[in-house]
Design an enzyme around this catalytic site. Structure first.
Site, short mmCIF file in Angstrom:
data_model
loop_
_atom_site.label_atom_id
_atom_site.label_comp_id
_atom_site.label_asym_id
_atom_site.label_seq_id
_atom_site.Cartn_x
_atom_site.Cartn_y
_atom_site.Cartn_z
N SER A 10 34.83 28.95 50.30
CA SER A 10 35.50 27.65 50.29
C SER A 10 37.01 27.81 50.11
O SER A 10 37.79 27.13 50.78
CB SER A 10 34.91 26.73 49.23
N LYS A 105 39.55 34.67 40.77
CA LYS A 105 39.84 34.47 39.34
C LYS A 105 38.75 35.09 38.49
O LYS A 105 37.69 34.49 38.31
CB LYS A 105 39.94 32.97 39.05
N LYS A 192 40.08 30.37 32.04
CA LYS A 192 39.74 28.93 32.03
C LYS A 192 38.33 28.67 32.56
O LYS A 192 37.71 27.66 32.22
CB LYS A 192 40.79 28.12 32.79
N ASP A 245 45.21 24.57 35.13
CA ASP A 245 43.92 25.00 35.68
C ASP A 245 42.78 24.68 34.70
O ASP A 245 41.66 24.35 35.11
CB ASP A 245 43.98 26.50 35.98
N VAL A 280 30.40 31.12 44.34
CA VAL A 280 30.47 32.03 43.20
C VAL A 280 30.81 31.28 41.90
O VAL A 280 31.63 30.38 41.88
CB VAL A 280 31.49 33.16 43.48
N GLU A 282 32.34 32.27 38.55
CA GLU A 282 33.04 33.40 37.91
C GLU A 282 32.95 33.34 36.38
O GLU A 282 33.08 34.35 35.70
CB GLU A 282 34.52 33.43 38.32
N1 LIG Z 1 36.76 27.29 45.52
C1 LIG Z 1 37.89 26.98 44.89
O1 LIG Z 1 38.27 25.81 44.81
C2 LIG Z 1 38.73 28.06 44.30
C3 LIG Z 1 40.02 27.75 43.90
C4 LIG Z 1 40.81 28.75 43.35
C5 LIG Z 1 40.29 30.04 43.20
N2 LIG Z 1 39.02 30.31 43.59
C6 LIG Z 1 38.55 31.69 43.40
O2 LIG Z 1 38.44 32.30 44.68
C7 LIG Z 1 37.35 33.25 44.69
C8 LIG Z 1 36.42 32.92 45.83
O3 LIG Z 1 35.92 31.61 45.57
P1 LIG Z 1 35.19 30.73 46.68
O4 LIG Z 1 35.01 29.41 46.05
O5 LIG Z 1 35.87 30.80 47.98
O6 LIG Z 1 33.79 31.50 46.74
P2 LIG Z 1 32.62 31.31 47.77
O7 LIG Z 1 31.38 31.68 47.07
O8 LIG Z 1 32.73 29.97 48.43
O9 LIG Z 1 32.94 32.39 48.91
C9 LIG Z 1 33.01 33.77 48.71
C10 LIG Z 1 33.00 34.40 50.10
O10 LIG Z 1 33.21 35.80 49.95
C11 LIG Z 1 32.39 36.43 50.91
N3 LIG Z 1 32.20 37.81 50.50
C12 LIG Z 1 31.43 38.32 49.53
N4 LIG Z 1 31.56 39.65 49.48
C13 LIG Z 1 32.45 39.98 50.43
C14 LIG Z 1 33.01 41.20 50.86
N5 LIG Z 1 32.66 42.36 50.29
N6 LIG Z 1 33.90 41.18 51.88
C15 LIG Z 1 34.26 40.01 52.45
N7 LIG Z 1 33.75 38.81 52.08
C16 LIG Z 1 32.87 38.81 51.09
C17 LIG Z 1 31.10 35.64 50.90
O11 LIG Z 1 30.33 35.89 52.06
C18 LIG Z 1 31.66 34.21 50.85
O12 LIG Z 1 31.89 33.71 52.14
C19 LIG Z 1 36.69 33.14 43.31
O13 LIG Z 1 37.20 34.16 42.47
C20 LIG Z 1 37.16 31.78 42.78
O14 LIG Z 1 37.24 31.74 41.37
C21 LIG Z 1 38.23 29.35 44.14
#
Ligand SMILES: NC(=O)c1ccc[n+]([C@@H]2O[C@H](COP(=O)([O-])OP(=O)(O)OC[C@H]3O[C@@H](n4cnc5c(N)ncnc54)[C@H](O)[C@@H]3O)[C@@H](O)[C@H]2O)c1
Length: 334
Positions: A10, A105, A192, A245, A280, A282
Site C-alpha cells: 500500500s 518502519k 510508535k 506519527d 504488514v 510492524e
Molecule cells: N501503509 C502505510 O500507510 C505506511 C505508511 C508509512 C510507512 N509504512 C511502512 O512501509 C512498510 C511497508 O508497508 P505497506 O503498508 O506497504 O505493507 P504491505 O503489506 O501493504 O506491502 C508490503 C509489500 O512488500 C512486498 N514484499 C515482501 N517481501 C518482499 C521482497 N523480498 N521484495 C520485494 N517486495 C516484497 C509484498 O509482496 C507486499 O506487496 C512497512 O514497514 C510500514 O510500516 C506504511
C-alpha cells in the site's frame, strides 16, 4: 527523474503515485507476480488499496535487474523483517552507487538495528551513496486519495535530504520537511507502532477518551526515554516523525497495528490477529525489539511491557492494564 521502488504494497504504491503526479518516472518491483500483473494490466492493487484506479503510467516488474538498471535512486517499502534479504539481493545487479530512500518502519529484534544500519551492512562496499528516511504521519489510504500530508525527509547528509524533499514535494497535497536527525526519525517511526497496537487494545476494551489521551501522552514520554538513550534528539520526537506519527497511528482505524490491537483485545492470539490483516503489522515485532533493548538498558517502559506481555506471554489485555494501573505512584516526569 527515474525512481525505482521496491515493494508494491500500500505504501510503495501510494508513493509511486506521488512521484508520477510530480512528473517523475517510476518502476515498481514486487516479489508477488500477481500484484505486478494486476498493476500492469488492470491498474489496480485491490488487496492493498481497494477501489483505487492507479495511473496507467505506473509500471511494475518482478525483474530485479531491470529495477536496478532503471535508476540509482531507490525507494524501499517492504516489511522490515525481509529488509536484510531484500537489500542483499540488490548487490548482484547494482552497477552504480545508489541513494536509498527507506519508508519501512521497524527495528530488528535481536540486534536493535535500524534500517540505516542494516543498509550499511548489506549493500556492497562503495554502492550506498546516501540514505534517507522518508517518514511521518502518513496513511497510504489517504495519500492515494491525494489528501494533504506532511512528512519528513531525514538524512545525516542535508543535501540528500533536500534532494528527496524536492522529488516528493508538490504544491497540492504532499509537503516534505528536511531533518538531519536520522536516528530520531527512524526510532520515532518504528516505536510508535507499538503504541498503535496498545491504542487498538484500549478501543477494543471499550475504554474512553480519557484512556486514549493518557496513552498518547505517556507513550510520548516512554518513547522519548528509549529513543533519546539510543541517540535521538528530543526535538525530533516532538515533531512529525515522533508525536505526529504517534497521533495518527493511535487515533486512526487505517492503522493495521491498531487493527491488530483490536483483535488482541477480542481474545485472539498474535497469529490470528495478524492473519486477518492483509498488510504488514510492524508493531508486534518492534514491541519485541524495544522490550529487549529497554530492559537491557534498564529504561522504564510500562506500555511496551504491557504490549509485550499480551502478545508474547498471552496475558489477557485487562490483566495487562490492571498491572499498569497498579504500579507504584510516581512523579509525572521522573
Ligand atoms: N501503509 C502505510 O500507510 C505506511 C505508511 C508509512 C510507512 N509504512 C511502512 O512501509 C512498510 C511497508 O508497508 P505497506 O503498508 O506497504 O505493507 P504491505 O503489506 O501493504 O506491502 C508490503 C509489500 O512488500 C512486498 N514484499 C515482501 N517481501 C518482499 C521482497 N523480498 N521484495 C520485494 N517486495 C516484497 C509484498 O509482496 C507486499 O506487496 C512497512 O514497514 C510500514 O510500516 C506504511
Amino acid at each position: 527523474m527515474n525512481i525505482s521502488i521496491i515493494g508494491a504494497g500500500s505504501w510503495g504504491t501510494a508513493l509511486a503515485q506521488v512521484l508520477l503526479d510530480n512528473q517523475h518516472n517510476v518502476l515498481i518491483y514486487d516479489i508477488d507476480q500477481q500484484v505486478v500483473n494486476e498493476i500492469n494490466t488492470l491498474h489496480t492493487n485491490n488487496t492493498k488499496l481497494p477501489n483505487i484506479l492507479l495511473p496507467e503510467s505506473l509500471v511494475a516488474t518482478t525483474n530485479l535487474k531491470e529495477l536496478c538498471d532503471f535508476s540509482d535512486i531507490m525507494l524501499v517499502s517492504v516489511p522490515t523483517k525481509v529488509m536484510r534479504v531484500t537489500l542483499k539481493s540488490l548487490n548482484e545487479y547494482l552497477s552504480k552507487p545508489i541513494i536509498l530512500i527507506n519508508t519501512s518502519k521497524g527495528i530488528e529484534p535481536d540486534t536493535f538495528k535500524l534500517v540505516s544500519e542494516i543498509a550499511k551492512e548489506e549493500i556492497k562496499d562503495g554502492y550506498l551513496k546516501g540514505f534517507v528516511a522518508l517518514t511521518g504521519p502518513s496513511h497510504a489510504e489517504e495519500v492515494i486519495l491525494r489528501l494533504p500530508t506532511l512528512i519528513t525527509s531525514a538524512s545525516e547528509n542535508i543535501e540528500h535530504a533536500k534532494f528527496i524533499q524536492s522529488l516528493f514535494s508538490n504544491q497540492s497535497y504532499f509537503r516534505v520537511y528536511t531533518l538531519t536527525d536520522l536516528r530520531g526519525a527512524e526510532l520515532g517511526g518504528a516505536l510508535k507502532n507499538i503504541y498503535a497496537v496498545a491504542a487498538g487494545m484500549i478501543e477494543g476494551l471499550g475504554y474512553g477518551d480519557n484512556a486514549k489521551a493518557a496513552l498518547i501522552s505517556r507513550a510520548l514520554v516512554e518513547m522519548k526515554r528509549l529513543a533519546i538513550a539510543k541517540g535521538a534528539s528530543d526535538e525530533t520526537l516532538n515533531g512529525l516523525t515522533g508525536l505526529g506519527d504517534l497521533v495518527v497511528t493511535t487515533t486512526s482505524h487505517h492503522s493495521r497495528n491498531f487493527q491488530a490491537g483490536l483483535k488482541l483485545a477480542a481474545g485472539k492470539d498474535l497469529e490470528e490477529a495478524i492473519s486477518s490483516i492483509p498488510m504488514v503489522v510492524e508493531g508486534a515485532r518492534t514491541a519485541l525489539s524495544a522490550y529487549i533493548e529497554a530492559h537491557r538498558l534498564d529504561i522504564r517502559v510500562p506500555l511496551i511491557d504491557a504490549v509485550y506481555s499480551v502478545i508474547y506471554e498471552k496475558t489477557p489485555v485487562e490483566k495487562a492494564v490492571e498491572a499498569m494501573m497498579g504500579r507504584t505512584l510516581k512523579d509525572e516526569f521522573n
